[in-house]
Design a protein around this motif. Structure first.
Motif, mmCIF file in Angstrom:
data_model
loop_
_atom_site.group_PDB
_atom_site.id
_atom_site.type_symbol
_atom_site.label_atom_id
_atom_site.label_comp_id
_atom_site.label_asym_id
_atom_site.label_seq_id
_atom_site.Cartn_x
_atom_site.Cartn_y
_atom_site.Cartn_z
ATOM 1 N N ALA A 1 8.652 -11.982 5.738
ATOM 2 C CA ALA A 1 7.685 -11.372 4.832
ATOM 3 C C ALA A 1 6.463 -11.005 5.651
ATOM 4 O O ALA A 1 5.995 -11.807 6.467
ATOM 5 N N VAL A 2 5.969 -9.796 5.479
ATOM 6 C CA VAL A 2 4.802 -9.344 6.241
ATOM 7 C C VAL A 2 3.713 -8.899 5.277
ATOM 8 O O VAL A 2 3.978 -8.535 4.131
ATOM 9 N N SER A 3 2.489 -8.925 5.771
ATOM 10 C CA SER A 3 1.370 -8.404 4.998
ATOM 11 C C SER A 3 0.308 -7.918 5.965
ATOM 12 O O SER A 3 0.002 -8.594 6.952
ATOM 13 N N THR A 4 -0.224 -6.729 5.720
ATOM 14 C CA THR A 4 -1.265 -6.186 6.581
ATOM 15 C C THR A 4 -2.458 -5.756 5.730
ATOM 16 O O THR A 4 -2.346 -4.885 4.875
ATOM 17 N N THR A 5 -3.579 -6.411 5.956
ATOM 18 C CA THR A 5 -4.843 -6.099 5.279
ATOM 19 C C THR A 5 -4.664 -6.071 3.761
ATOM 20 O O THR A 5 -5.077 -5.129 3.093
ATOM 21 N N ALA A 6 -4.027 -7.101 3.219
ATOM 22 C CA ALA A 6 -3.730 -7.107 1.789
ATOM 23 C C ALA A 6 -4.003 -8.443 1.110
ATOM 24 O O ALA A 6 -4.531 -8.470 -0.007
ATOM 25 N N LEU B 1 2.436 7.208 -3.396
ATOM 26 C CA LEU B 1 2.518 7.785 -2.050
ATOM 27 C C LEU B 1 3.648 7.149 -1.252
ATOM 28 O O LEU B 1 4.367 7.842 -0.516
ATOM 29 N N ALA B 2 3.807 5.839 -1.371
ATOM 30 C CA ALA B 2 4.892 5.155 -0.661
ATOM 31 C C ALA B 2 6.250 5.659 -1.123
ATOM 32 O O ALA B 2 7.121 5.997 -0.309
ATOM 33 N N ARG B 3 6.430 5.748 -2.426
ATOM 34 C CA ARG B 3 7.707 6.222 -2.969
ATOM 35 C C ARG B 3 7.940 7.685 -2.644
ATOM 36 O O ARG B 3 9.067 8.104 -2.359
ATOM 37 N N GLY B 4 6.871 8.460 -2.696
ATOM 38 C CA GLY B 4 7.015 9.878 -2.413
ATOM 39 C C GLY B 4 7.310 10.166 -0.962
ATOM 40 O O GLY B 4 8.092 11.057 -0.630
ATOM 41 N N GLY B 5 6.685 9.396 -0.058
ATOM 42 C CA GLY B 5 6.834 9.679 1.355
ATOM 43 C C GLY B 5 7.950 8.931 2.045
ATOM 44 O O GLY B 5 8.517 9.424 3.028
ATOM 45 N N ALA C 1 16.834 -3.861 5.496
ATOM 46 C CA ALA C 1 16.490 -3.492 4.121
ATOM 47 C C ALA C 1 15.054 -3.953 3.889
ATOM 48 O O ALA C 1 14.739 -5.128 4.083
ATOM 49 N N ILE C 2 14.203 -3.028 3.510
ATOM 50 C CA ILE C 2 12.786 -3.326 3.355
ATOM 51 C C ILE C 2 12.395 -3.145 1.893
ATOM 52 O O ILE C 2 12.699 -2.117 1.285
ATOM 53 N N VAL C 3 11.726 -4.147 1.351
ATOM 54 C CA VAL C 3 11.233 -4.092 -0.021
ATOM 55 C C VAL C 3 9.716 -4.262 0.022
ATOM 56 O O VAL C 3 9.207 -5.273 0.514
ATOM 57 N N GLY D 1 0.819 -1.206 0.000
ATOM 58 C CA GLY D 1 0.000 0.000 0.000
ATOM 59 C C GLY D 1 0.851 1.254 0.000
ATOM 60 O O GLY D 1 1.891 1.322 -0.666
ATOM 61 N N PRO D 2 0.480 2.278 0.777
ATOM 62 C CA PRO D 2 1.225 3.537 0.762
ATOM 63 C C PRO D 2 2.429 3.555 1.693
ATOM 64 O O PRO D 2 2.989 4.621 1.953
ATOM 65 N N GLY D 3 2.825 2.396 2.214
ATOM 66 C CA GLY D 3 4.051 2.334 3.011
ATOM 67 C C GLY D 3 3.856 2.412 4.511
ATOM 68 O O GLY D 3 4.836 2.573 5.245
ATOM 69 N N SER D 4 2.651 2.260 5.000
ATOM 70 C CA SER D 4 2.387 2.390 6.437
ATOM 71 C C SER D 4 3.181 1.380 7.260
ATOM 72 O O SER D 4 3.827 1.737 8.256
ATOM 73 N N MET D 5 3.131 0.104 6.901
ATOM 74 C CA MET D 5 3.857 -0.922 7.631
ATOM 75 C C MET D 5 5.357 -0.768 7.438
ATOM 76 O O MET D 5 6.137 -0.901 8.387
ATOM 77 N N ALA D 6 5.793 -0.470 6.227
ATOM 78 C CA ALA D 6 7.221 -0.312 5.950
ATOM 79 C C ALA D 6 7.821 0.803 6.793
ATOM 80 O O ALA D 6 8.933 0.667 7.324
ATOM 81 N N ALA D 7 7.104 1.905 6.933
ATOM 82 C CA ALA D 7 7.610 3.027 7.731
ATOM 83 C C ALA D 7 7.770 2.629 9.193
ATOM 84 O O ALA D 7 8.756 3.003 9.855
ATOM 85 N N ARG D 8 6.833 1.855 9.710
ATOM 86 C CA ARG D 8 6.923 1.442 11.101
ATOM 87 C C ARG D 8 8.033 0.420 11.304
ATOM 88 O O ARG D 8 8.729 0.437 12.331
ATOM 89 N N LEU D 9 8.211 -0.476 10.348
ATOM 90 C CA LEU D 9 9.313 -1.431 10.443
ATOM 91 C C LEU D 9 10.663 -0.726 10.366
ATOM 92 O O LEU D 9 11.603 -1.086 11.081
ATOM 93 N N ALA D 10 10.769 0.280 9.516
ATOM 94 C CA ALA D 10 12.023 1.020 9.387
ATOM 95 C C ALA D 10 12.368 1.743 10.688
ATOM 96 O O ALA D 10 13.542 1.824 11.076
ATOM 97 N N ALA D 11 11.355 2.263 11.365
ATOM 98 C CA ALA D 11 11.594 2.932 12.639
ATOM 99 C C ALA D 11 12.026 1.939 13.712
ATOM 100 O O ALA D 11 12.889 2.242 14.552
ATOM 101 N N ARG D 12 11.443 0.756 13.691
ATOM 102 C CA ARG D 12 11.750 -0.278 14.693
ATOM 103 C C ARG D 12 13.089 -0.961 14.398
ATOM 104 O O ARG D 12 13.842 -1.313 15.317
ATOM 105 N N LEU D 13 13.388 -1.168 13.099
ATOM 106 C CA LEU D 13 14.582 -1.912 12.680
ATOM 107 C C LEU D 13 15.360 -1.088 11.663
ATOM 108 O O LEU D 13 15.321 -1.353 10.456
ATOM 109 N N PRO D 14 16.061 -0.059 12.118
ATOM 110 C CA PRO D 14 16.709 0.876 11.181
ATOM 111 C C PRO D 14 17.788 0.258 10.298
ATOM 112 O O PRO D 14 18.119 0.830 9.257
#
Length: 255
Positions: A123-128, A89-93, A76-78, A60-73
């Motif tokens: 591998a993670v997935s949220t509401t997808a 939105l994900a790429r922009g933000g 590497a997240i794809v 989606g727009p990167g909601s989970m990726a942003a939280r994972l990046a904050a938790r695990l700096p």
């Protein structure tokens, strides 16, 4: 494909994602706790990896990726998704936090588009994954299993349904009661958010591309048991629930 990053407006992209997150709480009152649980699982699995590789399915727009990046700096997240507006939105933000790939999980061959350089830790997935038809989901699980290292995990956070009608009804009631207590019912809904974001001139190219690709199919409502059957058939050794609120479940499968 045009995306928000083309105009260099990170704050605009993140504002849309924040608005997306609020409207999603209409449907998932404990969404932030669920994100935290997913991150807890990933942190545990990658505790001994100096540079873990994490795959976000249907990002989606990167909601989970942003939280994972904050938790695990150091991770590497794809992220992978097929919706051009959400990817924009994900790429922009969050282009500095993760790499986002345009590929459709419902189409065989999507793993090649990721251009991974090694095995995936989680591998993670949220509401997808509920957008994937049942006849295709087993193959997706096989494809994910092939990407994971031994001991790696797939963490699926989604609405998973009980096959017993009375229990399913009670789970839905619990979810509705939780939403009422959280007071999230007055948030913007899905349709209103989409109408608003589609009118943003900065996203005109992505919106047009979304129209060309056409609408996704319907939601697939499967039980925890059915997901577990598909996961074990795909090669996962263990499958189980680590968190649940009503029919909102975090299901973990260990490779």
């Amino acid at each position: 494909m045009k995306d928000v990053s083309d105009v260099g407006d990170v704050s605009r992209a993140r504002a849309w994602v924040e608005r997306w997150d609020r409207q999603q709480e209409n449907y998932i009152a404990d969404r932030e706790e669920r994100f935290t649980v997913v991150a807890d699982v990933v942190a545990e699995v990658t505790a001994n990896s100096p540079d873990p590789l994490i795959l976000d399915l249907g990002c989606g727009p990167g909601s989970m990726a942003a939280r994972l990046a904050a938790r695990l700096p150091k991770a590497a997240i794809v992220g992978v998704d097929q919706d051009p507006v959400l990817l924009a939105l994900a790429r922009g933000g969050y282009h500095d936090l993760a790499r986002f790939v345009d590929a459709d999980l419902a189409s065989p061959g999507w793993p090649a588009a990721l251009e991974l350089t090694g095995p995936v830790d989680a591998a993670v997935s949220t509401t997808a994954l509920h957008w994937i038809p049942e006849e295709r989901l087993g193959a997706v699980y096989e494809e994910v299993a092939a990407l994971l290292r031994p001991g790696g995990v797939l963490v699926n956070a989604d609405n998973l349904y009980d096959e017993q009608p009375a229990v399913a009804g009670l789970a839905a009631a619990v979810l509705e009661a939780r939403a009422a207590r959280a007071g999230v019912g007055g948030h913007e809904d899905w349709a209103t958010w989409w109408r608003a974001v589609s009118a943003d001139p900065a996203l005109a190219g992505a919106v047009a591309e979304r129209g060309r690709r056409g609408a996704r199919g319907g939601i697939t409502e499967l039980s925890v048991r059915r997901h577990a059957e598909l996961l074990r058939a795909a090669g996962f050794a263990e499958v189980g629930t680590v968190w649940q609120s009503g029919n909102d479940v975090v299901l973990v499968a260990v490779r």
